[in-house]
Design an enzyme around this catalytic site. Sequence first.
Site, PDB file in Angstrom:
ATOM      1  N   GLU A   1      -9.597 -10.131  -8.139  1.00 11.36           N
ATOM      2  CA  GLU A   1      -8.625  -9.067  -7.868  1.00 11.36           C
ATOM      3  C   GLU A   1      -7.423  -9.132  -8.807  1.00 11.36           C
ATOM      4  O   GLU A   1      -6.902  -8.096  -9.228  1.00 11.36           O
ATOM      5  CB  GLU A   1      -8.171  -9.148  -6.408  1.00 11.36           C
ATOM      6  CG  GLU A   1      -9.297  -8.763  -5.443  1.00 11.36           C
ATOM      7  CD  GLU A   1      -8.864  -8.736  -3.989  1.00 11.36           C
ATOM      8  OE1 GLU A   1      -9.661  -8.273  -3.154  1.00 11.36           O
ATOM      9  OE2 GLU A   1      -7.730  -9.181  -3.679  1.00 11.36           O
TER      10      GLU A   1
ATOM     11  N   TYR B   1     -12.184  -1.692  -4.113  1.00 13.23           N
ATOM     12  CA  TYR B   1     -12.749  -1.919  -2.781  1.00 13.23           C
ATOM     13  C   TYR B   1     -14.282  -1.787  -2.771  1.00 13.23           C
ATOM     14  O   TYR B   1     -14.873  -1.467  -1.733  1.00 13.23           O
ATOM     15  CB  TYR B   1     -12.125  -0.958  -1.767  1.00 13.23           C
ATOM     16  CG  TYR B   1     -10.789  -1.419  -1.213  1.00 13.23           C
ATOM     17  CD1 TYR B   1     -10.676  -2.609  -0.486  1.00 13.23           C
ATOM     18  CD2 TYR B   1      -9.627  -0.664  -1.389  1.00 13.23           C
ATOM     19  CE1 TYR B   1      -9.465  -3.027   0.044  1.00 13.23           C
ATOM     20  CE2 TYR B   1      -8.401  -1.079  -0.854  1.00 13.23           C
ATOM     21  CZ  TYR B   1      -8.329  -2.267  -0.146  1.00 13.23           C
ATOM     22  OH  TYR B   1      -7.127  -2.675   0.387  1.00 13.23           O
TER      23      TYR B   1
ATOM     24  N   ASN C   1      -2.072   0.339   6.779  1.00 17.78           N
ATOM     25  CA  ASN C   1      -1.598  -0.946   7.287  1.00 17.78           C
ATOM     26  C   ASN C   1      -0.704  -1.721   6.320  1.00 17.78           C
ATOM     27  O   ASN C   1      -0.618  -2.948   6.391  1.00 17.78           O
ATOM     28  CB  ASN C   1      -2.785  -1.788   7.780  1.00 17.78           C
ATOM     29  CG  ASN C   1      -3.794  -2.076   6.676  1.00 17.78           C
ATOM     30  OD1 ASN C   1      -3.602  -1.669   5.539  1.00 17.78           O
ATOM     31  ND2 ASN C   1      -4.844  -2.788   7.018  1.00 17.78           N
TER      32      ASN C   1
ATOM     33  N   HIS D   1      -2.222  -5.352   1.474  1.00 15.86           N
ATOM     34  CA  HIS D   1      -3.537  -5.957   1.222  1.00 15.86           C
ATOM     35  C   HIS D   1      -3.343  -7.382   0.752  1.00 15.86           C
ATOM     36  O   HIS D   1      -2.393  -7.677   0.038  1.00 15.86           O
ATOM     37  CB  HIS D   1      -4.288  -5.197   0.115  1.00 15.86           C
ATOM     38  CG  HIS D   1      -5.423  -5.996  -0.479  1.00 15.86           C
ATOM     39  ND1 HIS D   1      -6.661  -6.048   0.096  1.00 15.86           N
ATOM     40  CD2 HIS D   1      -5.462  -6.819  -1.554  1.00 15.86           C
ATOM     41  CE1 HIS D   1      -7.430  -6.864  -0.624  1.00 15.86           C
ATOM     42  NE2 HIS D   1      -6.724  -7.342  -1.628  1.00 15.86           N
TER      43      HIS D   1
ATOM     44  N   LYS E   1       0.815  -1.220   0.000  1.00 19.12           N
ATOM     45  CA  LYS E   1       0.000   0.000   0.000  1.00 19.12           C
ATOM     46  C   LYS E   1       0.853   1.277   0.000  1.00 19.12           C
ATOM     47  O   LYS E   1       2.064   1.224   0.267  1.00 19.12           O
ATOM     48  CB  LYS E   1      -0.944  -0.033   1.213  1.00 19.12           C
ATOM     49  CG  LYS E   1      -2.007  -1.153   1.117  1.00 19.12           C
ATOM     50  CD  LYS E   1      -3.000  -1.060   2.278  1.00 19.12           C
ATOM     51  CE  LYS E   1      -4.094  -2.113   2.164  1.00 19.12           C
ATOM     52  NZ  LYS E   1      -5.100  -1.979   3.238  1.00 19.12           N
TER      53      LYS E   1
ATOM     54  N   ARG F   1      -2.299 -14.235   4.271  1.00 21.05           N
ATOM     55  CA  ARG F   1      -2.956 -13.464   5.330  1.00 21.05           C
ATOM     56  C   ARG F   1      -2.295 -13.702   6.690  1.00 21.05           C
ATOM     57  O   ARG F   1      -2.259 -12.798   7.530  1.00 21.05           O
ATOM     58  CB  ARG F   1      -4.465 -13.728   5.334  1.00 21.05           C
ATOM     59  CG  ARG F   1      -5.141 -13.068   4.115  1.00 21.05           C
ATOM     60  CD  ARG F   1      -6.636 -13.292   4.054  1.00 21.05           C
ATOM     61  NE  ARG F   1      -7.376 -12.524   5.030  1.00 21.05           N
ATOM     62  CZ  ARG F   1      -7.829 -11.273   4.843  1.00 21.05           C
ATOM     63  NH1 ARG F   1      -7.566 -10.627   3.719  1.00 21.05           N
ATOM     64  NH2 ARG F   1      -8.523 -10.672   5.766  1.00 21.05           N
TER      65      ARG F   1
HETATM   66  P1  GTP Z   1      -7.348  -5.759   3.015  1.00 21.49           P
HETATM   67  O1  GTP Z   1      -6.333  -6.833   2.808  1.00 21.49           O
HETATM   68  O2  GTP Z   1      -6.809  -4.386   2.723  1.00 21.49           O
HETATM   69  O3  GTP Z   1      -8.650  -6.047   2.303  1.00 21.49           O
HETATM   70  O4  GTP Z   1      -7.620  -5.770   4.589  1.00 21.49           O
HETATM   71  P2  GTP Z   1      -8.465  -6.804   5.444  1.00 21.49           P
HETATM   72  O5  GTP Z   1      -9.054  -7.863   4.563  1.00 21.49           O
HETATM   73  O6  GTP Z   1      -7.607  -7.236   6.573  1.00 21.49           O
HETATM   74  O7  GTP Z   1      -9.606  -5.862   6.008  1.00 21.49           O
HETATM   75  P3  GTP Z   1     -11.003  -5.436   5.332  1.00 21.49           P
HETATM   76  O8  GTP Z   1     -11.140  -6.073   3.983  1.00 21.49           O
HETATM   77  O9  GTP Z   1     -12.062  -5.659   6.326  1.00 21.49           O
HETATM   78  O10 GTP Z   1     -10.816  -3.863   5.160  1.00 21.49           O
HETATM   79  C1  GTP Z   1     -10.163  -3.343   4.011  1.00 21.49           C
HETATM   80  C2  GTP Z   1      -9.261  -2.212   4.425  1.00 21.49           C
HETATM   81  O11 GTP Z   1     -10.064  -1.157   4.898  1.00 21.49           O
HETATM   82  C3  GTP Z   1      -8.307  -2.519   5.576  1.00 21.49           C
HETATM   83  O12 GTP Z   1      -7.086  -3.061   5.145  1.00 21.49           O
HETATM   84  C4  GTP Z   1      -8.076  -1.165   6.181  1.00 21.49           C
HETATM   85  O13 GTP Z   1      -7.018  -0.490   5.510  1.00 21.49           O
HETATM   86  C5  GTP Z   1      -9.374  -0.447   5.906  1.00 21.49           C
HETATM   87  N1  GTP Z   1     -10.165  -0.420   7.123  1.00 21.49           N
HETATM   88  C6  GTP Z   1     -10.856  -1.435   7.699  1.00 21.49           C
HETATM   89  N2  GTP Z   1     -11.446  -1.035   8.826  1.00 21.49           N
HETATM   90  C7  GTP Z   1     -11.111   0.269   8.956  1.00 21.49           C
HETATM   91  C8  GTP Z   1     -11.405   1.266   9.915  1.00 21.49           C
HETATM   92  O14 GTP Z   1     -12.113   1.019  10.895  1.00 21.49           O
HETATM   93  N3  GTP Z   1     -10.875   2.512   9.695  1.00 21.49           N
HETATM   94  C9  GTP Z   1     -10.098   2.796   8.606  1.00 21.49           C
HETATM   95  N4  GTP Z   1      -9.601   4.027   8.432  1.00 21.49           N
HETATM   96  N5  GTP Z   1      -9.793   1.885   7.688  1.00 21.49           N
HETATM   97  C10 GTP Z   1     -10.293   0.649   7.866  1.00 21.49           C
HETATM   98 MG    MG Z   2     -10.170  -7.444   2.783  1.00 21.40          MG
END
Ligand code: GTP
Ligand code: MG
Length: 144
Positions: A126, A49, A112, A115, A9, A85
């Site tokens: 994807e 997303y 973070n 992804h 990212k 993951r």
């Molecule tokens: P990805 O690998 O990026 O998809 O992350 P993930 O699968 O661990 O989490 P998820 O798909 O639920 O959320 C996608 C992304 O949204 C996360 O990686 C975060 O960067 C962002 N995100 C999720 N929850 C929050 C939140 O509460 N606040 C903010 N600012 N970003 C969030």
């Molecule tokens: Mg995700």
Amino acid sequence: LERTLSIIKPDAVEKNHAGAIIARLEAEGFTVKALKRVHLSRKEAEGFYEEHRGRGFFDELVAFMSRSPIIVMALEREDAVARYREVIGATDPAKAAEGTIRKLYGASVGENAAHGSDKTSTAAREISYFFAGYEVSPTASSAS
Ligand code: GTP
Ligand code: MG
């Protein structure tokens, strides 16, 4: 073998952590089958997303993912989606296990570092979001 879509990212690319992250992924047994550096538009980040549209953090997520370039990879390994993951760790770096990529390089739940696809069907969608068929090496070939 299975594939997953990996994104380094904007925060991690900005801090020049891409090389260390790719080296770590190779050390964990992943093979890079496709790779490129792209700067997403807001629309492209929204499309990627799409599943999160309507969530409270969606605008923040899209602004972050389009603020500077990312590095996108198709990675291959046995059990790639789940293993990847594990290697990146929990979404929130503060909750991620020691030694995981998000623990090492992530700053917050929003920024973070990495992804990864959440299941194999998502991974196929994807990978094709970023790569044309000819850009991804075929599986089951000695020339892969
Ligand atoms: P990805 O690998 O990026 O998809 O992350 P993930 O699968 O661990 O989490 P998820 O798909 O639920 O959320 C996608 C992304 O949204 C996360 O990686 C975060 O960067 C962002 N995100 C999720 N929850 C929050 C939140 O509460 N606040 C903010 N600012 N970003 C969030
Ligand atoms: Mg995700």
